[in-house]
Design a protein around this motif. Structure first.
Motif, PDB file in Angstrom:
ATOM      1  N   ARG A  66      25.965  40.566  48.409  1.00 26.06           N
ATOM      2  CA  ARG A  66      24.689  41.028  47.845  1.00 26.06           C
ATOM      3  C   ARG A  66      24.828  42.224  46.903  1.00 26.06           C
ATOM      4  O   ARG A  66      23.846  42.894  46.602  1.00 26.06           O
ATOM      5  N   THR A  67      26.042  42.521  46.449  1.00 28.63           N
ATOM      6  CA  THR A  67      26.164  43.567  45.430  1.00 28.63           C
ATOM      7  C   THR A  67      25.968  42.935  44.058  1.00 28.63           C
ATOM      8  O   THR A  67      26.154  41.732  43.874  1.00 28.63           O
ATOM      9  N   LYS A 121      24.100  47.311  46.353  1.00 29.37           N
ATOM     10  CA  LYS A 121      23.440  46.067  46.755  1.00 29.37           C
ATOM     11  C   LYS A 121      22.081  45.926  46.079  1.00 29.37           C
ATOM     12  O   LYS A 121      21.430  46.910  45.757  1.00 29.37           O
TER      13      LYS A 121
END
Length: 192
Positions: free
Chosen positions: A16-17, A149
């Motif tokens: 999720r970065t 993120k």
């Protein structure tokens, strides 16, 4: 045969970065094609799929971003593929957040993964699906920004962006980058 590469970093800490949006697109593309990342070769996870009439290998290099080109170059040489058979999906600081653009060639824009791919394939003249993540806030290091993120409140926008990037990738594979660019980039401009 085509090779689609989603750039990112392995490991849960990078999930999720912004920098891993290439992996997210690769995962979604494989899911839609009914494929799974069951093969490991070239220091990468691979999923074999079909996109339209094309046989495609979807790759997620496990070398970390700055060495992604090692896996990509090895795969191109092994399968005797040319640069016109390669589509790379990556985050891009120079595009507004959630904007998707398809291009062939050009500079790496400071993106170390793209720089590595260019070095290991010998040229920047391949298709790139650029996924905009925007610029960092003032005084924030760009590296810290891309390794940050996405906010939980960004889920809907991110999901839509990923679907657009998947569609851009599919079009690049099925139509070729030149024809696909007209459709993808026209849609991207219309959405502004």
């Amino acid at each position: 045969m085509k090779l689609v590469v989603g750039l990112g970093n392995p490991g849960e800490e990078y999930a999720r970065t912004r920098h891993n949006v290439g992996f997210v697109v690769a995962d979604r593309l494989a899911q839609l094609a009914g494929a799974s990342f069951s093969a490991k070769k070239f220091a990468a996870e691979l999923a074999e799929a079909r996109l339209g009439p094309e046989r495609v290998w979807i790759m997620k290099p496990q070398t970390y971003m700055n060495h992604s080109g090692e896996a990509v170059g090895a795969a191109l040489r092994f399968w005797k593929l040319g640069l016109d058979d390669l589509v790379v999906v990556h985050d891009d600081l120079e595009l507004d957040p959630y904007r998707v653009q398809l291009k062939v060639g050009g500079g790496h824009g400071g993106h170390n993964g793209v720089k590595s791919v260019n070095a290991h394939v010998g040229s920047p003249e391949y298709a790139r699906v650029r996924v905009g993540v925007g610029r960092p806030p003032p005084r924030m290091d760009p590296a810290d920004y891309v390794l940050g993120k996405f906010a939980k409140g960004e889920d809907a926008e991110l999901d839509l962006c990923v679907e657009q990037a998947v569609e851009a990738t599919r079009l690049a594979v099925e139509l070729g980058a030149a024809r696909a660019m007209n459709q993808v980039n026209r849609r991207s401009r219309a959405a502004e």
